[in-house]
Motif scaffolding. Sequence first.
Motif, PDB file in Angstrom:
ATOM      1  N   TYR A  42      52.800 -31.369  57.179  1.00 61.07           N
ATOM      2  CA  TYR A  42      54.175 -32.391  56.978  1.00 61.07           C
ATOM      3  C   TYR A  42      53.517 -33.831  57.206  1.00 61.07           C
ATOM      4  O   TYR A  42      53.157 -33.597  58.470  1.00 61.07           O
ATOM      5  CB  TYR A  42      55.299 -32.023  57.557  1.00 61.07           C
ATOM      6  N   ASP A  48      62.702 -31.617  55.672  1.00 57.95           N
ATOM      7  CA  ASP A  48      62.605 -30.759  54.191  1.00 57.95           C
ATOM      8  C   ASP A  48      63.866 -29.956  54.158  1.00 57.95           C
ATOM      9  O   ASP A  48      64.883 -30.317  55.025  1.00 57.95           O
ATOM     10  CB  ASP A  48      62.193 -29.530  55.710  1.00 57.95           C
ATOM     11  N   ALA A  58      61.339 -32.269  58.820  1.00 57.55           N
ATOM     12  CA  ALA A  58      60.571 -31.137  58.762  1.00 57.55           C
ATOM     13  C   ALA A  58      60.614 -30.525  60.226  1.00 57.55           C
ATOM     14  O   ALA A  58      60.267 -29.226  59.961  1.00 57.55           O
ATOM     15  CB  ALA A  58      59.966 -31.720  58.221  1.00 57.55           C
ATOM     16  N   TYR A 118      60.114 -25.226  44.612  1.00 60.61           N
ATOM     17  CA  TYR A 118      60.409 -26.423  45.437  1.00 60.61           C
ATOM     18  C   TYR A 118      60.216 -27.646  44.723  1.00 60.61           C
ATOM     19  O   TYR A 118      59.130 -27.732  43.767  1.00 60.61           O
ATOM     20  CB  TYR A 118      59.254 -25.980  46.604  1.00 60.61           C
ATOM     21  N   ASP A 120      58.763 -31.214  45.566  1.00 68.38           N
ATOM     22  CA  ASP A 120      58.453 -31.556  46.414  1.00 68.38           C
ATOM     23  C   ASP A 120      58.209 -33.507  46.485  1.00 68.38           C
ATOM     24  O   ASP A 120      58.401 -34.063  45.060  1.00 68.38           O
ATOM     25  CB  ASP A 120      57.101 -30.908  46.850  1.00 68.38           C
ATOM     26  N   ARG A 134      60.091 -30.906  51.297  1.00 62.56           N
ATOM     27  CA  ARG A 134      60.425 -30.724  50.317  1.00 62.56           C
ATOM     28  C   ARG A 134      61.908 -30.041  50.084  1.00 62.56           C
ATOM     29  O   ARG A 134      62.625 -29.610  51.473  1.00 62.56           O
ATOM     30  CB  ARG A 134      59.517 -29.502  51.053  1.00 62.56           C
TER      31      ARG A 134
END
Length: 182
Positions: A42, A48, A58, A118, A120, A134
Amino acid sequence: MTDHERERRIDALLDRQAITDLVHAYANAADRHDHDKMRALYHPDAIDDHGHFARGPAMDFIDKLPEIQRAMAILHHNVTTVNIKLDGDRAEGEIYILAMHQVRAEDRLFDVLIGGRYFDRYERRDGVWKFSYRAIVADWCWPSDPSAIDLSHPFLEGAHIGCPGPDDPSYGFFDRFRRGER
């Protein structure tokens, strides 16, 4: 095809492969509880969204992983369909997954198999693709309580049995896959 077009297409293939490698590295880091490796995937300012587990930076999610994963006897993320759209140093991905969880709860084990995706966003910074965002999207869930997993089944006799953390057999087998490395 012109040389310029060929070079552009090769660059796009290399970018897609780098992002696909990133996605696969995430599955490995999650399943092996390798938090140092997870951090390396990341960008420092990435977001996230893992639902009730964590939503936000994240790095905060990764800080919570030891607590979240403590109850996970087995984690097994399987990446299936990978859809990536490139746009210069940015890209988006819709990544299909099957994620098997065997969870310890008090005096029992139960299973949760999740089919999902996911959503992303990736950015290439200093030549390296990493997650900038994400989010997990659950499409279906198949629970089994009590657990239906049987690692003592005769079919597995003599097989190496995987486990979370540094005791996983992969760390003793491979020379080039190291814990904490992308």
